[in-house]
Scaffold this active site. Structure first.
Site, mmCIF file in Angstrom:
data_model
loop_
_atom_site.group_PDB
_atom_site.id
_atom_site.type_symbol
_atom_site.label_atom_id
_atom_site.label_comp_id
_atom_site.label_asym_id
_atom_site.label_seq_id
_atom_site.Cartn_x
_atom_site.Cartn_y
_atom_site.Cartn_z
ATOM 1 N N GLU A 61 80.438 0.269 9.684
ATOM 2 C CA GLU A 61 81.296 0.937 8.701
ATOM 3 C C GLU A 61 82.712 1.200 9.236
ATOM 4 O O GLU A 61 83.629 1.414 8.440
ATOM 5 C CB GLU A 61 80.643 2.255 8.258
ATOM 6 C CG GLU A 61 79.361 2.011 7.459
ATOM 7 C CD GLU A 61 78.564 3.286 7.182
ATOM 8 O OE1 GLU A 61 78.029 3.423 6.079
ATOM 9 O OE2 GLU A 61 78.481 4.143 8.081
ATOM 10 N N ASP A 80 73.896 0.090 -2.790
ATOM 11 C CA ASP A 80 72.584 -0.129 -3.417
ATOM 12 C C ASP A 80 72.412 0.894 -4.522
ATOM 13 O O ASP A 80 73.219 1.806 -4.664
ATOM 14 C CB ASP A 80 71.476 0.030 -2.358
ATOM 15 C CG ASP A 80 71.464 1.428 -1.767
ATOM 16 O OD1 ASP A 80 70.805 2.309 -2.325
ATOM 17 O OD2 ASP A 80 72.160 1.661 -0.751
HETATM 18 N N1 ADE Z 1 73.155 5.266 2.010
HETATM 19 C C1 ADE Z 1 73.249 4.080 1.382
HETATM 20 N N2 ADE Z 1 72.255 3.930 0.498
HETATM 21 C C2 ADE Z 1 71.504 5.041 0.568
HETATM 22 C C3 ADE Z 1 70.325 5.461 -0.068
HETATM 23 N N3 ADE Z 1 69.728 4.687 -0.986
HETATM 24 N N4 ADE Z 1 69.802 6.664 0.260
HETATM 25 C C4 ADE Z 1 70.410 7.441 1.188
HETATM 26 N N5 ADE Z 1 71.530 7.082 1.842
HETATM 27 C C5 ADE Z 1 72.074 5.882 1.538
#
Ligand code: ADE
Length: 250
Positions: free
Chosen positions: A12, A217
């Site tokens: 990142e 996501d």
């Molecule tokens: N960071 C990126 N995606 C995530 C997720 N689904 N749950 C918690 N932290 C995250």
């Protein structure tokens, strides 16, 4: 002005570590802190590792050891709204620890002693973060991100939003868990694992904070695959340009 920059994962923040001029490094505990000049600003950059404790510890070191004047937390998050797409950018207005429950002694989500549930980010830094993200999404992102990676993530025209981010020591990939969180926080934009703990440390030390999250996501059954692909192939392009834009503006 000295700024501390935190990412939970090396990917990142890798581009900005590499771009820092006159770079030096120092190990404190298990973490490496990279100091240098970025866009004319004195910067200390570190990846914290996942979770609230890791990120809080990193923020405390930046504040107490490096005496930073402000902190930027940058990284990925899971979408908490069906309107959000992978590649969209969320600028935190407020942050809450969704797994903090000291009830019935204190109200659910409230940090005892501070008496705060929702931590606000700094208005000036937030404004710069929004402008930095908007500049990125209005540029031709296909120049820096390969077409097949954009297609794999279904990224066409990313958008920028600001709002509430919920943090907890949990990778969310169960739609029922996400639905519960969205029910508890109707204005929730995204979920991640570090923002609200960094916000608590910044609040305790009166250090201004900005949090920039890119949706990797949708916090669903495919979250782990989409997250891994995004972190390995896409996030570095976002971080390089957005953090540079941000530092130029502040
Ligand atoms: N960071 C990126 N995606 C995530 C997720 N689904 N749950 C918690 N932290 C995250």
């Amino acid at each position: 002005m000295r700024i501390g920059i935190i990412g939970a994962m090396y990917e990142e923040i890798a581009p900005v570590i590499n771009d820092a001029e006159n770079r030096t490094r120092k190990d404190i505990g298990i973490r490496t802190y990279h100091s240098g000049s970025l866009c004319g600003k004195d910067a200390v950059i570190a990846f914290s590792g996942w979770g609230k404790v890791a990120s809080a510890s990193t923020a405390a070191t930046l504040i107490v050891h490096y005496e930073v004047d402000a902190i930027l937390l940058f990284g990925v998050a899971g979408a908490a709204s069906p309107n959000l797409n992978v590649g969209d950018i969320i600028i935190a207005r407020e942050l809450i620890q969704h797994d903090l429950d000291p009830s019935p002694i204190f109200p659910k989500y409230q940090v005892p002693l501070l008496g705060i549930s929702r931590f606000e980010t700094d208005a000036h830094l937030r404004d710069s973060a929004i402008k930095a993200a908007e500049k990125f999404v209005s540029s031709d992102i296909s120049k820096s991100i390969a077409a097949d990676n954009l297609a794999r993530c279904h990224i066409t025209k990313p958008a920028v939003y600001q709002g509430l981010i919920a943090s907890g020591d949990q990778f969310i990939s169960d739609p029922a868990v996400l639905a519960k969180l969205c029910g508890d926080f109707t204005d929730l934009k995204c979920v991640e694992m570090e923002g609200a703990s960094v916000a608590q440390v910044c609040c305790e030390h009166k250090i201004p904070l900005a949090v920039i999250r890119v949706i990797s996501d949708k916090a669903d059954q495919s979250a782990h695959e989409n997250f891994s692909f995004f972190v390995s192939n896409v996030i570095n392009h976002y971080s390089q340009e957005i953090i540079h834009n941000f530092l130029t503006l502040i």
